[in-house]
Design a protein around this motif. Structure first.
Motif, short mmCIF file in Angstrom:
data_model
loop_
_atom_site.label_atom_id
_atom_site.label_comp_id
_atom_site.label_asym_id
_atom_site.label_seq_id
_atom_site.Cartn_x
_atom_site.Cartn_y
_atom_site.Cartn_z
N GLN A 100 43.83 67.13 59.14
CA GLN A 100 42.62 66.67 59.84
C GLN A 100 42.75 65.18 60.11
O GLN A 100 43.83 64.61 59.91
N GLY A 101 41.68 64.57 60.63
CA GLY A 101 41.81 63.19 61.10
C GLY A 101 42.17 62.20 60.02
O GLY A 101 43.01 61.31 60.19
N ARG A 102 41.55 62.33 58.84
CA ARG A 102 41.79 61.34 57.78
C ARG A 102 43.21 61.45 57.25
O ARG A 102 43.74 60.49 56.70
N THR A 127 35.29 57.33 56.69
CA THR A 127 36.55 57.68 56.02
C THR A 127 37.68 56.74 56.46
O THR A 127 38.59 56.45 55.69
N THR A 128 37.58 56.27 57.69
CA THR A 128 38.61 55.35 58.21
C THR A 128 38.52 54.04 57.43
O THR A 128 39.52 53.49 56.97
N ARG A 129 37.30 53.55 57.30
CA ARG A 129 37.05 52.33 56.52
C ARG A 129 37.59 52.51 55.09
O ARG A 129 38.29 51.65 54.57
N ALA A 130 37.27 53.66 54.50
CA ALA A 130 37.69 53.91 53.10
C ALA A 130 39.22 53.94 52.99
O ALA A 130 39.78 53.46 52.00
N HIS A 131 39.90 54.50 53.99
CA HIS A 131 41.36 54.54 53.96
C HIS A 131 41.96 53.14 54.03
O HIS A 131 42.99 52.86 53.39
N ILE A 132 41.34 52.27 54.81
CA ILE A 132 41.84 50.90 54.92
C ILE A 132 41.63 50.18 53.59
O ILE A 132 42.54 49.54 53.06
N GLY A 451 33.53 53.07 49.21
CA GLY A 451 33.40 53.68 50.53
C GLY A 451 33.06 55.17 50.52
O GLY A 451 32.88 55.77 51.56
N LEU A 452 32.98 55.79 49.34
CA LEU A 452 32.74 57.24 49.32
C LEU A 452 31.41 57.65 48.68
O LEU A 452 31.18 58.84 48.43
N HIS A 453 30.54 56.69 48.44
CA HIS A 453 29.29 56.97 47.72
C HIS A 453 28.50 58.13 48.27
O HIS A 453 28.10 59.04 47.55
N HIS A 454 28.25 58.08 49.59
CA HIS A 454 27.30 59.02 50.17
C HIS A 454 27.74 60.48 50.06
O HIS A 454 26.93 61.37 50.03
#
Ligand code: F0G
Length: 465
Positions: A100-102, A127-132, A451-454
């Motif tokens: 998938q995208g991530r 998820t993009t932010r979290a990957h960075i 970045g993954l709280h929600h």
């Protein structure tokens, strides 16, 4: 206001029954799900607008193509079907499928970024932010200021502010910037498009500085459709031609194929040079699988090869964009504040304006989610402080995002205009009783990953004085 209904350009061949849970069931579901929309199950929901990702309906051609799936581990026919589609629709020579995208982001960022690097963006998705972050790097938002004004009807609120981009490159130095990335459409900012003129300007800066330019192209066809409708110079081009012109601006793309490319699972990276392709391959094998299937079955590759062609169908896109706008029109009639103009894949309600008496630190977007679910068993998702707040590293203080939005994402080819009317009218009903909504949320559990709280938070309502 006159509502503009665009009839569905499809008929329904197979029915997926859904039920409407009663009030007691909804309360029970909220409690069991810790008041987090990700904690609800399908059975608890009548209309599910949590995401437009992987939730669309495939065409009869795609279902038929599944039977052609070649499950060879390496060099399957289905990989070459995908490669042909990518070359013809997007013009890239190389494609790497991912699950998938991530996963595509993991390959690209994991290969190209190191600690301390910077990635200038218009605005990355969560998820993009979290990957960075996960690579020890930081994204820098360079989107135009209009993106932060929900009432501005700027036609391209996803555009990069070229001045901000140049300042970012100057301030950090290009040695710390392995790539520039632009998300089309800008999901975090309301599903807003990026103009072709702006992509060309970013491309010129990237070329001048010698920095590779990537698109996060999850919603590239919707973006191309908006360009055709709103950018005068492009009015005479087809959506397919505009899409190619967008791709011509960049060196490579990452794609969540669960959005515009019309499949339930899949992602990909496309690039132009053998050098970039070879550089990315080792991480594909580590995390995804062999480089010709990348975590997907052969049949998934076949469905994707067709989805890429179907996504530029202009009748389909006209209906899709009109359906989202129709929901916007119903909300407008009811006085509900949302991000204007309507986005390509979703309506983003301005939760800060909807519930101004709930401080942002008590998560008004997520309170709104609970109330819309209570009202009508509809699920959407908060994209505000819970998703995007960060902690100041020194003071530990909560840094709140500029937007507090609640998203109703429209699944592709799935819900009818009548479903959309029900959604719109239900939200208006909540708006009528907004002053009686007098509670906030507190987080009782959050995962220890930035970045993954929600996704995983447990929430608890508490009364506001
Ligand atoms: N980029 C954008 C712009 C996205 O919106 C998403 C996912 C991704 C990348 C990641 O792709 O889910 O296939 O791994 N967005 C979804 C959403 C989940 O609900 O908007 P993925």
């Amino acid at each position: 206001m006159v509502r503009k209904i665009q009839p569905e350009p499809f008929r329904i061949k197979m029915v997926e029954p859904v039920t409407v849970p009663d009030q007691a069931q909804r309360e029970d579901a909220l409690r069991k799900g810790h008041f987090n929309m990700f904690g609800l199950t399908s059975r608890d929901i009548y209309i599910d607008l949590l995401t437009d990702s992987g939730t669309g309906a495939m065409s009869k051609q795609q279902w038929a193509a599944l039977m052609r799936g070649d499950e060879a581990y390496a060099g399957a026919d289905s990989f070459f079907a995908l490669k042909d589609s990518v070359r013809e629709v997007l013009g890239f020579e190389y494609v790497i499928p991912t699950h998938q995208g991530r996963a595509a982001e993991n390959i690209v960022f994991g290969t190209l970024l190191k600690k301390g690097d910077i990635v200038p963006f218009n605005m990355p998705f969560d998820t993009t932010r979290a990957h960075i972050f996960n690579m020890g790097a930081d994204p820098v938002d360079c989107v135009v200021d209009d993106a932060f004004d929900p009432s501005s009807d700027h036609p391209f609120k996803g555009d990069v502010d070229i001045g901000k981009l140049e300042d970012t490159i100057r301030n950090y130095g290009k040695d710390r910037i392995p790539l520039i990335m632009v998300t089309v459409t800008n999901n975090s900012g309301g599903g807003q498009p990026v103009s072709l003129g702006n992509l060309r300007s970013v491309s010129a800066v990237a070329k001048r500085e010698g920095i590779p330019f990537f698109l996060d192209a999850a919603r590239m066809a919707e973006n191309a459709y908006f360009i055709k409708a709103r950018e005068k110079e492009c009015a005479g081009m087809s959506v397919a031609q505009i899409l190619r012109a967008m791709m011509d601006c960049v060196d490579a793309i990452t794609v969540s194929c669960k959005k515009d490319p019309l499949v339930n699972i899949g992602g990909m990276i496309c690039c132009r040079t053998e050098d970039m392709y070879q550089k990315l391959l080792p991480r594909v094998i580590l995390y995804e699988g062999f480089v010709t299937y990348g975590g997907l079955a052969g049949r998934d590759l076949e469905a994707l090869a067709l989805g890429l062609r179907e996504m530029t169908d202009e009748q389909y896109l006209a209906h899709r964009v009109a359906q989202v706008a129709y929901l916007g029109d119903i909300l407008e009639e009811g006085g509900v504040p949302y991000v204007k103009p309507a986005g390509g894949h979703a309506i983003f309600i301005d939760a800060a304006a909807f519930l101004p008496h709930i401080p942002q630190k008590h998560y008004p977007a997520d309170v709104l989610g609970i109330e819309i679910y209570r009202e009508a068993a509809i699920r959407g998702i908060g994209l505000g402080a819970l998703a995007f707040a960060t902690e100041d590293e020194k003071s530990g203080e909560m840094m709140l995002p500029r937007l507090e939005l609640f998203r109703l994402a429209i699944n592709r080819r799935t819900y009818t205009n009548s479903h959309i009317e029900y959604v719109g009218e239900s939200v208006v009903n909540v708006f009528k009783r907004k002053d009686s909504i007098r509670y906030g949320l507190k987080v009782t559990y959050a995962p220890p990953v930035k970045g993954l709280h929600h996704f995983l938070a447990h929430l608890e309502p508490f009364d506001l004085k």
